[in-house]
Design an enzyme around this catalytic site. Structure first.
Site, short mmCIF file in Angstrom:
data_model
loop_
_atom_site.label_atom_id
_atom_site.label_comp_id
_atom_site.label_asym_id
_atom_site.label_seq_id
_atom_site.Cartn_x
_atom_site.Cartn_y
_atom_site.Cartn_z
N LYS A 192 18.56 22.13 53.87
CA LYS A 192 19.39 22.62 52.76
C LYS A 192 20.87 22.41 53.09
CE LYS A 192 15.88 25.94 51.32
NZ LYS A 192 15.42 27.34 51.27
N GLN A 235 17.12 33.02 53.47
CA GLN A 235 15.88 32.27 53.72
C GLN A 235 14.72 33.25 53.94
OE1 GLN A 235 15.50 28.87 53.60
NE2 GLN A 235 13.32 29.25 53.91
N ASP A 241 18.76 31.39 44.38
CA ASP A 241 17.32 31.17 44.35
C ASP A 241 16.68 31.65 43.05
OD1 ASP A 241 16.24 29.77 46.53
OD2 ASP A 241 16.53 31.47 47.89
#
Ligand code: NAD
Length: 294
Positions: free
Chosen positions: A53, A97, A120
């Site tokens: 990422k 994460q 997200d």
């Protein structure tokens, strides 16, 4: 021979476009977009995902700010850090994460992120926007990536039967909601307690599988002309990476299929970049990012 839905190449193409887009902002005198990436602990798979990422951010010109925290961090300490990042004008997106260590309540962490920075799209407000068909919400990265891929390959959705196998909050559920948004396709969602999985999957014109079990979907479970999207990522004992679908058996049967690796994974990463830019664009008064127009 099936059409291979090549997420790797498509993601590279989109990344090049995003790089130009970011160069455009900088040439206007705007600051670089910025994404805060929080990693808790030493989980090897999470480390790899975070690395990918961050590399993708760097490539397109998004500033990625790393917060690598010890496994022992408390929930309160993590929420405090998120609170600081929520208040930092120069941070556009915040990514935590997952999975988190078991002593930290994941839902509390997701809800502590400012919904406007929730890159997200897991915050209940953004999930709610998705569920109610509001366009300004951020769409979770994997479903967004799959959607962009289906559109790119001109996969027809109108009056089609879509079957989504897996009903998690990060893939299956938001994916189903996305398909429902325009009331084009009819969506069936299957999960661990589905009575007869095969009777559902064989109906699918478009089959999305997000479970995490190698070879869950075998040749006899899929129609000849189906489009198959394999989200699963499974590491076999011999080190090989495979999805949830028997790719070898299906690649000459169905009309289109995603490989693993090189299918959904790269599209998920590129969607994170798109979501970061969506937030950045909103802040700077630009219209909705064209790639998120569903
Ligand atoms: P999860 O464990 O949160 O959810 C799995 C879902 O599968 C659940 O809804 C469960 O009920 C269902 N399920 C379990 N066994 C089943 C069965 N026998 N039949 C039907 N349904 C069954 O998983 P997740 O986070 O949604 O991830 C699913 C898979 O996708 C994993 O392999 C994960 O690594 C992968 N993944 C890939 C990407 C990507 O970018 N490619 C992104 C996210 C997740």
């Amino acid at each position: 021979m099936s059409l291979i839905l090549n997420g790797k190449d498509l993601a590279e193409k989109i990344k090049k476009e995003l790089k130009k887009e970011v160069e455009g902002y900088i040439s206007k005198g705007l600051r670089k977009p910025a994404l805060a990436v929080i990693l808790v602990g030493e989980d090897p798979a999470s480390k790899v995902y975070v690395k990918r990422k961050k590399e993708a951010c760097e490539y397109v010109g998004i500033n990625s700010l790393s917060f690598n925290l010890p496994e022992s961090i408390t929930e309160i300490e993590l929420i405090e850090l998120i609170g600081k990042l929520n208040g930092d004008e120069d941070v556009d997106g915040i990514l935590v994460q997952l999975p988190l260590p078991s002593h930290i309540n994941t839902q509390n962490i997701i809800e502590s992120i400012n919904p406007d920075k929730d890159v997200d799209g897991f915050h209940p407000l953004n999930m709610g926007k998705l569920a109610t068909g509001m366009s300004s919400g951020i769409i979770p990265c994997t479903p967004l990536g799959i959607w962009i891929m289906l559109k790119h390959y001109k996969i027809e959705l109108f009056k089609k039967d879509v079957v989504v196998v897996g009903a998690s909050n990060i893939v299956g559920k938001p994916m189903s909601l996305l398909f429902l948004k325009n009331e084009e396709a009819t969506v069936t969602v299957c999960h661990r307690n589905t009575k007869d999985l095969k009777s559902q999957t064989t109906k699918a014109d478009i089959l999305i599988v997000a479970v995490g079990k190698p070879n869950l979907i075998t040749e006899d479970m899929v129609k000849d002309d189906a489009v198959v999207v394999d989200v699963g990522i499974n590491r076999l004992e011999n080190g090989r990476l495979v999805g949830d679908v028997d790719f070898e058996a299906l690649k000459n049967k169905v009309s289109a299929i995603t490989p693993v690796p090189g299918g959904v994974g790269p599209m998920t990463v590129v969607s994170l970049l798109i979501n970061t830019l969506t937030i950045y664009r909103k802040k700077h008064g630009f219209s909705v990012h064209p790639l998120t127009e569903i």
